[in-house]
Design a protein around this motif. Structure first.
Motif, PDB file in Angstrom:
ATOM      1  N   GLU A  30       0.835  -1.200   0.000  1.00 54.11           N
ATOM      2  CA  GLU A  30       0.000   0.000   0.000  1.00 54.11           C
ATOM      3  C   GLU A  30       0.859   1.235   0.000  1.00 54.11           C
ATOM      4  OE1 GLU A  30      -3.400   0.781   2.289  1.00 54.11           O
ATOM      5  OE2 GLU A  30      -3.838  -1.334   2.580  1.00 54.11           O
ATOM      6  N   GLY A  31       0.360   2.269  -0.625  1.00 60.49           N
ATOM      7  CA  GLY A  31       1.044   3.549  -0.637  1.00 60.49           C
ATOM      8  C   GLY A  31       0.033   4.671  -0.672  1.00 60.49           C
ATOM      9  N   ASP A  32       0.438   5.822  -0.184  1.00 66.41           N
ATOM     10  CA  ASP A  32      -0.409   7.008  -0.203  1.00 66.41           C
ATOM     11  C   ASP A  32       0.191   8.011  -1.175  1.00 66.41           C
ATOM     12  OD1 ASP A  32      -2.197   6.155   1.819  1.00 66.41           O
ATOM     13  OD2 ASP A  32      -0.726   6.697   3.331  1.00 66.41           O
ATOM     14  N   VAL A  33      -0.655   8.646  -1.961  1.00 69.87           N
ATOM     15  CA  VAL A  33      -0.202   9.648  -2.920  1.00 69.87           C
ATOM     16  C   VAL A  33      -0.425  11.032  -2.341  1.00 69.87           C
ATOM     17  CG1 VAL A  33      -0.575  10.632  -5.214  1.00 69.87           C
ATOM     18  CG2 VAL A  33      -0.634   8.163  -4.899  1.00 69.87           C
ATOM     19  N   HIS A  34       0.612  11.844  -2.413  1.00 71.26           N
ATOM     20  CA  HIS A  34       0.558  13.233  -1.977  1.00 71.26           C
ATOM     21  C   HIS A  34       1.107  14.081  -3.111  1.00 71.26           C
ATOM     22  CE1 HIS A  34      -0.016  11.746   2.130  1.00 71.26           C
ATOM     23  NE2 HIS A  34       0.876  10.832   1.789  1.00 71.26           N
ATOM     24  N   ASP A  35       0.543  15.280  -3.281  1.00 73.58           N
ATOM     25  CA  ASP A  35       1.019  16.109  -4.377  1.00 73.58           C
ATOM     26  C   ASP A  35       1.150  17.561  -3.963  1.00 73.58           C
ATOM     27  OD1 ASP A  35      -1.875  16.297  -4.330  1.00 73.58           O
ATOM     28  OD2 ASP A  35      -1.717  17.398  -6.201  1.00 73.58           O
ATOM     29  N   GLY A  36       1.961  18.270  -4.723  1.00 73.45           N
ATOM     30  CA  GLY A  36       2.141  19.698  -4.527  1.00 73.45           C
ATOM     31  C   GLY A  36       3.429  20.161  -5.169  1.00 73.45           C
TER      32      GLY A  36
END
Length: 152
Positions: A30-36
């Motif tokens: 599992e992984g979480d996506v974060h953006d900016g």
């Protein structure tokens, strides 16, 4: 945090990160996506964050250059997220052995599974219940406004 799956969303970096996250799930990771700021990150485990600018995937290999003592990074193109996911899954397995979960976190996840939404708050609530330290740890039921977090 980006939570879209398998659709073109936002920037090319977010799309690439979502594709990698979906491929990682096929490997049981599992992984979480974060953006900016034009980048997107797939947070997988301690010392394993894959980031992309929409052109390549990068992550720390866990090794240092023998000559300069600087970190060595793996860099892969976006053309085959499935192959990248296999390599990241191998690094994840390597890190799971050297960075296992703490006993409290492992026990909490076994006894009280929380979904992706609110997992941190649920984990903290369980830690407070287990340790009885409720006067030191407060978990808000709703997100605080930014000015409250920054003391303004």
């Amino acid at each position: 945090m980006a939570n879209l799956r398998g659709v073109l969303a936002g920037t090319p970096a977010v799309h690439a990160a979502c594709l990698l996250r979906d491929e990682l799930v096929r490997h049981g990771v599992e992984g979480d996506v974060h953006d900016g700021y034009g980048l997107a990150l797939v947070s997988v485990w301690a010392d394993l964050v894959v980031w992309t600018d929409g052109m390549v995937y990068r992550w720390w290999t866990g090794r240092l250059s023998p000559r300069t003592r600087r970190r060595l990074y793996a860099v892969y193109g976006l053309d085959n997220p499935a192959a990248v996911a296999r390599v990241v899954a191998l690094r994840y397995a390597e890190l799971r052995e050297s960075h296992p979960r703490s006993g409290l976190i492992a026990e909490t996840l076994r006894s009280r599974p929380y979904g992706r939404q609110g997992a941190l708050a649920g984990l903290l609530r369980t830690a407070v219940e287990t340790t009885g330290c409720d006067e030191r740890v407060r978990v808000p039921s709703v997100p605080l406004p930014l000015d409250a977090l920054h003391g303004q």
